[in-house]
Write an enzyme that holds these catalytic residues in place. Structure first.
Site, PDB file in Angstrom:
ATOM      1  N   LEU A 186       0.813  -1.219   0.000  1.00 46.43           N
ATOM      2  CA  LEU A 186       0.000   0.000   0.000  1.00 46.43           C
ATOM      3  C   LEU A 186       0.848   1.272   0.000  1.00 46.43           C
ATOM      4  O   LEU A 186       1.898   1.339   0.630  1.00 46.43           O
ATOM      5  CB  LEU A 186      -0.928  -0.003   1.219  1.00 46.43           C
ATOM      6  CG  LEU A 186      -1.891  -1.187   1.306  1.00 46.43           C
ATOM      7  CD1 LEU A 186      -2.724  -1.086   2.578  1.00 46.43           C
ATOM      8  CD2 LEU A 186      -2.797  -1.270   0.081  1.00 46.43           C
ATOM      9  N   HIS A 228      -3.412   4.265  -2.626  1.00 43.39           N
ATOM     10  CA  HIS A 228      -4.422   3.393  -2.018  1.00 43.39           C
ATOM     11  C   HIS A 228      -5.115   4.120  -0.858  1.00 43.39           C
ATOM     12  O   HIS A 228      -6.337   4.035  -0.695  1.00 43.39           O
ATOM     13  CB  HIS A 228      -3.775   2.116  -1.465  1.00 43.39           C
ATOM     14  CG  HIS A 228      -3.104   1.256  -2.496  1.00 43.39           C
ATOM     15  ND1 HIS A 228      -1.752   1.043  -2.530  1.00 43.39           N
ATOM     16  CD2 HIS A 228      -3.609   0.550  -3.546  1.00 43.39           C
ATOM     17  CE1 HIS A 228      -1.445   0.226  -3.522  1.00 43.39           C
ATOM     18  NE2 HIS A 228      -2.547  -0.085  -4.165  1.00 43.39           N
TER      19      HIS A 228
HETATM   20  P1  AMP Z   1      -3.346  -2.102  -7.106  1.00 48.08           P
HETATM   21  O1  AMP Z   1      -3.031  -2.446  -5.695  1.00 48.08           O
HETATM   22  O2  AMP Z   1      -2.178  -1.581  -7.871  1.00 48.08           O
HETATM   23  O3  AMP Z   1      -4.115  -3.185  -7.814  1.00 48.08           O
HETATM   24  O4  AMP Z   1      -4.336  -0.870  -7.046  1.00 48.08           O
HETATM   25  C1  AMP Z   1      -5.498  -0.875  -6.262  1.00 48.08           C
HETATM   26  C2  AMP Z   1      -6.271   0.377  -6.549  1.00 48.08           C
HETATM   27  O5  AMP Z   1      -5.461   1.514  -6.266  1.00 48.08           O
HETATM   28  C3  AMP Z   1      -6.691   0.503  -8.020  1.00 48.08           C
HETATM   29  O6  AMP Z   1      -8.012   1.020  -8.079  1.00 48.08           O
HETATM   30  C4  AMP Z   1      -5.685   1.483  -8.568  1.00 48.08           C
HETATM   31  O7  AMP Z   1      -6.165   2.215  -9.668  1.00 48.08           O
HETATM   32  C5  AMP Z   1      -5.474   2.384  -7.374  1.00 48.08           C
HETATM   33  N1  AMP Z   1      -4.207   3.120  -7.466  1.00 48.08           N
HETATM   34  C6  AMP Z   1      -2.976   2.607  -7.740  1.00 48.08           C
HETATM   35  N2  AMP Z   1      -2.062   3.589  -7.789  1.00 48.08           N
HETATM   36  C7  AMP Z   1      -2.731   4.760  -7.557  1.00 48.08           C
HETATM   37  C8  AMP Z   1      -2.341   6.126  -7.491  1.00 48.08           C
HETATM   38  N3  AMP Z   1      -1.080   6.508  -7.682  1.00 48.08           N
HETATM   39  N4  AMP Z   1      -3.291   7.045  -7.236  1.00 48.08           N
HETATM   40  C9  AMP Z   1      -4.591   6.670  -7.038  1.00 48.08           C
HETATM   41  N5  AMP Z   1      -5.024   5.390  -7.081  1.00 48.08           N
HETATM   42  C10 AMP Z   1      -4.103   4.453  -7.338  1.00 48.08           C
END
Ligand code: AMP
Length: 296
Positions: A40, A44
């Site tokens: 995280l 997140h």
């Molecule tokens: P992940 O853990 O990479 O699968 O991401 C989980 C959620 O966090 C997804 O909805 C991503 O689009 C979001 N997310 C990942 N990186 C960012 C970021 N830099 N800013 C905002 N949301 C993010």
């Protein structure tokens, strides 16, 4: 429950999560959900803050979903930092962390997959042909387990948002999707769990991606509408500046550069409405994605 003194519950069993969701719904309390793959970061956390604003009961999931990784992708080395994640989440005072095992989610004989072919074969889908099938499948499963009223996803994965909205509409899920803006490092690099693969120097150089996207958005805002010219500007900007500032820092390869309609991911003849400039870049063995929205 959403109370400052409440403690977070960690659940790994599907049946237990379903039971709790049922009880919460019986009390007429809304459930907000943030699915993640862990490791995280502030991106997140920003989604969790949005979920907390919209719902009294917040569930976060951590599950590194094997079905969304291609056979040659980084599933095994994907960062897993559960102890640190647990600390962050208990500070945020969420209600439940749902962290199932692979076996719990995909027991022997598992065989159902969800595909949204219209939007899944472009952008990231070109180089990751099975990725969105895995994403849709896990999100549908998680929705059936958590029964959220709202679910929060990041604009960082703009194509994922379009695909999931389509899946929700087509399959009549009662969950509303809310999106959160991209959270960035101070130098502009979009935060990502995969940034852990980058050296400090690479992280510094990778900020050129967002700088170039911003410069391109400025050009559009000033009236430039020639899509091939804008794409060339991005390609040259990223390749020249990133290679120039780090000739020794691994290879750089553009996966795609697209300027498309944000809502249907179609390539328009002329830019109008909400346009998405989206890029994916291979920096050494790390694949970075980023995007910016421009109102044309
Ligand atoms: P992940 O853990 O990479 O699968 O991401 C989980 C959620 O966090 C997804 O909805 C991503 O689009 C979001 N997310 C990942 N990186 C960012 C970021 N830099 N800013 C905002 N949301 C993010």
């Amino acid at each position: 429950m959403g109370h400052p003194t409440s403690t977070m519950k960690v659940i790994s069993k599907i049946s237990e999560m379903q039971e709790i969701s049922k009880e919460i719904h019986k009390k007429n309390i809304s459930i907000g959900f943030v699915p993640t793959m862990g490791a995280l970061h502030k991106g997140h956390i920003s989604l969790i803050d949005i979920a907390k604003k919209h719902s009294r009961f917040v569930v976060v999931s951590i599950f590194v979903n094997p079905t969304q990784f291609g056979p040659k992708e980084d599933f095994n080395k994907y960062p897993r930092t559960l102890t640190k994640d647990l600390e962050l989440l208990s500070e945020k005072k969420i209600d439940i962390l749902f962290a199932p095992t692979d076996k719990e989610m995909y027991p022997k004989g598992y065989g159902t997959y969800i595909d949204v072919p219209d939007f899944s074969n472009k952008l990231c889908g070109k180089s990751r042909p099975t990725h969105f099938k895995g994403v849709c499948t896990i999100v549908a499963k998680l929705f059936n387990i958590v029964s959220p009223d709202i679910a929060v996803f990041g604009e960082k994965d703009a194509q994922q948002v379009v695909i999931l909205k389509k899946m929700i509409k087509d399959l009549n899920f009662p969950t509303k999707i809310i999106t959160g803006q991209i959270i960035r490092e101070p130098n502009g690099l979009a935060m990502s769990s995969r940034n852990k693969y980058l050296t400090d120097k690479q992280k510094q150089n990778a900020s050129i991606i967002y700088k170039t996207l911003r410069e391109t958005a400025n050009k559009i805002n000033k009236g430039e509408r020639n899509i091939p010219k804008l794409k060339k500007f991005i390609k040259d900007g990223i390749l020249t500046k990133m290679t120039h500032s780090s000739p020794s820092e691994n290879s750089l390869k553009i996966d795609y550069i697209e300027i498309i309609n944000k809502n249907n991911l179609q390539q328009p003849k002329t830019l109008k409405g909400e346009c998405l400039i989206a890029v994916a870049v291979w920096y050494g063995k790390t694949r970075l994605i980023d995007n910016i929205t421009v109102n044309c």
